[in-house]
Enzyme design. Structure first.
Site, PDB file in Angstrom:
ATOM      1  N   PHE A 191       0.831  -1.202   0.000  1.00  0.00           N
ATOM      2  CA  PHE A 191       0.000   0.000   0.000  1.00  0.00           C
ATOM      3  C   PHE A 191       0.866   1.253   0.000  1.00  0.00           C
ATOM      4  O   PHE A 191       1.879   1.322   0.719  1.00  0.00           O
ATOM      5  CB  PHE A 191      -0.886   0.062   1.255  1.00  0.00           C
ATOM      6  N   ASP A 192       0.454   2.237  -0.768  1.00  0.00           N
ATOM      7  CA  ASP A 192       0.950   3.589  -0.553  1.00  0.00           C
ATOM      8  C   ASP A 192       0.293   4.099   0.733  1.00  0.00           C
ATOM      9  O   ASP A 192      -0.742   3.573   1.160  1.00  0.00           O
ATOM     10  CB  ASP A 192       0.570   4.463  -1.748  1.00  0.00           C
ATOM     11  N   LYS A 193       0.872   5.111   1.372  1.00  0.00           N
ATOM     12  CA  LYS A 193       0.281   5.620   2.616  1.00  0.00           C
ATOM     13  C   LYS A 193      -0.709   6.754   2.355  1.00  0.00           C
ATOM     14  O   LYS A 193      -1.918   6.602   2.550  1.00  0.00           O
ATOM     15  CB  LYS A 193       1.368   6.113   3.581  1.00  0.00           C
TER      16      LYS A 193
END
Length: 664
Positions: free
Chosen positions: A356-358
């Site tokens: 995941f990107d944040k």
């Protein structure tokens, strides 16, 4: 897959692979002509068969009726066979015609007519069932408004949607469809975006601030999409995309294109059929000469060969995977999830790791006031002072402090702050009640040599938990510390727990933020790993390493700065893709709404699709394996072989259509 521009809003499916004909079987009876012809074939066969037992009626009457059955049953079969032969291919339709012709050559006109009747009925019902899946896609086109009320030169007029131009202002009445992608410039209303994003709750929309003309920078609450439904108030919307370029038009185009993108299983079946069909033809020719080896007439050998030809035709195999892929893609689109074809549909269900990107993916994408530590006085006085000073600044952190303070304070009169001075990289300075007020980071107070050990310790503890720290001092007194942080999405923790239940072993966050922030978010939402301080190229390397460790991994991000990592992953998933050309372009799967909780639905649907595809392959190949020996040994004749063969085809199709009813 590259996206082109659509010149009109269309839901017409594109040309598909060799097994997926367009099946445009209209004619004198309209779109149901094929089904009517199949019925006439069966009727002619039944009457001809009945007449053959009636005394006193010439034999040519029955033969004529069988001839009519051949015509009606073979018309569309021959049409498709000719189309594929022109392409240099031999398919199922050709095999059926040869078998029917062979039966006629043996004088078995009734059995030949039965073959064509059952085959044509099976095909007609198969096409009818497949069209049920396509209707879920075609229905997207019905979401578009046909006309729009546009204001030009001070007057309003109703025009066709195709006549709208970028920059036009359309008037959207209450409870009506929005005709084009655009930005609200006047009015406030709630909009049902479910047709595009899958959001179950209407979204509040408001005009761009101060009538701003820079519409490209409009926020999500200012943007609307074609095909969505306005609430109870009138909206003035400035059109930002022509009808053919709208999010809805692109969604329809991409879903249609997805039908022609072959899955790994479909590629396998195609390769299998390339050698299987010629092998069947060779076997059939060999069986025609069986009378030279065994003691039987040529007619018996030829009949057996035709029966084997029917039994070995891989009708069910040809449709097993495409029908499931089409149904799965259509079901996903109905819930705001765009899956670009069979490969990502199958791969998604095989994932064991997610990256995941944040910012904007696991978090809401903007800083919010999370912690308030009081050092002197009470919390309300601290927040009122901070809100008064930061209210003079337009910095994102200042906005977070002001909004968070007002939420906690309610309707409170703030003190008057004056003479704001920005201290770049450190904080701000102002005056309240003729006393200086400083709000900033530790560096600001270190510079002033005023930071105490106690304040330093408490600020350090907040920083260690991932917060951006703002220390507040009035005069010579430290009043408190404010912790600002990009908070996790409300649904993030529950979504990740659901993914864990689905068997996802590793859930990793890749972010450019510092490691402390990454660790804090990971702990809050339940990630297995968190990697901070990553540059875009380092994210790509991290995804590559994760693939080597886990086999198949998905990268979930916003589709813009995460595009390289998405491309490296097995399946790239874009969040909030509605209205984003880049996200629609780069991702294998696009979550049209900004809804993280669509992930478990998409993975569950994919796994259901994979199960159904496997079931279909077992049914289709199993029927061929059973029927070929039975027909070679003469146990099964053409009639029973056709019934079993076409029955398995319909079982496969209707099994695939179960995906349309998939529940979350």
């Amino acid at each position: 897959m590259k996206n082109g521009q659509t010149d009109k809003l269309s839901a017409t499916p594109p040309a598909t692979n060799q097994h997926e004909h367009d099946h445009d079987h209209g004619g004198m009876f309209g779109p149901n002509t094929e089904l009517i012809f199949a019925g006439l074939c069966a009727l002619s066969l039944a009457i001809g068969f009945g007449v053959s037992f009636a005394g006193g009626i010439p034999a040519w009457v029955s033969l004529t009726l069988y001839g009519l059955a051949y015509f009606f049953g073979g018309f569309f079969t021959a049409k498709e066979a000719i189309e594929t032969i022109r392409q240099g291919k031999f398919e199922i339709d050709f095999l059926m015609l040869v078998a029917a012709g062979g039966a006629g050559a043996l004088g078995e006109w009734a059995e030949g007519a039965l073959l064509l009747a059952l085959f044509s009925i099976g095909h007609a019902l198969e096409h009818y069932a497949m069209n049920r899946a396509r209707k879920s896609i075609t229905a997207l086109a019905g979401l578009s408004a046909k006309t729009a009320v546009v204001r030009r030169n001070g007057t309003t007029t109703e025009v066709d949607v195709s006549a709208l131009q970028v920059g036009d202002v359309i008037i959207v009445k209450p409870n009506s469809k929005i005709a084009a992608d655009g930005v609200v410039i006047k009015g406030t209303s709630s909009v049902n975006q479910a047709p595009i994003t899958g959001e179950s709750v209407p979204v509040d929309k408001q005009p761009v601030a101060d009538g701003s003309k820079d519409l490209a920078k409009a926020k999500p609450e200012n943007r609307v999409f074609a095909g969505t439904i306005n609430g109870t108030a009138v909206l003035d919307v400035s059109v930002t995309k022509a009808a053919g370029d709208s999010t809805l038009a692109r969604l329809i185009k991409l879903v249609n294109e997805a039908e022609s993108q072959q899955s790994p299983t479909q590629q396998f079946t195609d390769r299998f059929e390339k050698w299987f069909v010629p092998a069947v033809l060779i076997l059939v020719v060999a069986l025609c000469f069986a009378f030279l080896v065994i003691d039987e007439p040529f007619s018996a050998s030829f009949y057996r060969a035709m029966a084997v030809l029917v039994a070995a035709s891989p009708c069910a195999l040809a449709i097993a995977t495409p029908s499931a892929v089409l149904s799965g893609v259509a079901r996903a689109a109905r819930d705001g999830v765009l899956i670009k074809g069979g490969r990502p549909l199958e791969d998604l269900g095989d994932l064991t790791a997610l990256a995941f990107d944040k910012t904007g993916t696991l978090t809401i994408g903007k800083p919010t006031l999370q912690k308030v530590v009081t050092l002197s006085g009470d919390e309300r006085a601290l927040l009122a002072l901070a809100a008064a000073v930061e209210g003079l600044s337009d910095h994102p952190l200042a906005t977070a402090i002001v909004n968070g303070s007002k939420e906690r304070l309610g309707n409170v009169v703030l003190p008057e702050a004056v003479n704001l001075k920005a201290l770049t990289g450190r904080g701000v300075q102002a005056e309240v009640d003729n006393e200086p007020v400083f709000i900033g980071n530790k560096a600001l107070f270190d510079e002033q040599k005023t930071l105490t050990d106690e304040v330093r310790k408490q600020a350090g503890e907040l920083e260690a938990s991932g917060h951006t720290v703002m220390i507040v001092r009035k005069g010579k007194v430290f009043l408190g510390i404010l912790g600002v942080m990009d908070a996790p999405r409300p649904e993030a923790k529950q979504t990740l727990a659901a993914l864990k239940q689905l068997g996802i072993r590793r859930m990793v966050m890749l972010t450019g933020d510092n490691q402390q922030v990454a660790n804090a978010i990971a702990q809050q939402v339940g990630l297995t790993d968190a990697f901070g301080d990553l540059l875009p190229e380092e994210k790509v390397k991290a995804v590559d390493e994760l693939r080597q460790q886990e086999g198949k991994v998905s990268m979930i991000g916003d589709g813009v700065n995460d595009a390289p990592a998405m491309a490296k992953s097995t399946v790239g998933i874009a969040m909030g893709a509605a209205g984003s050309d880049v996200a629609l372009e780069t991702a294998d799967i696009a979550l049209m709404g900004d809804l993280l909780d669509k992930l478990p639905f998409a993975i569950g649907l994919s796994r259901s699709a994979r199960r159904i595809i496997r079931q279909n392959l077992i049914i289709s190949l199993g029927m061929v394996v059973i029927l070929i020996p039975l027909t070679i040994l003469g146990i099964a004749r053409i009639g029973p072989a056709v019934i079993a063969h076409e029955g398995s085809t319909l079982v496969v199709v209707f099994n695939a259509l179960r995906l349309l009813a998939y529940k979350k």
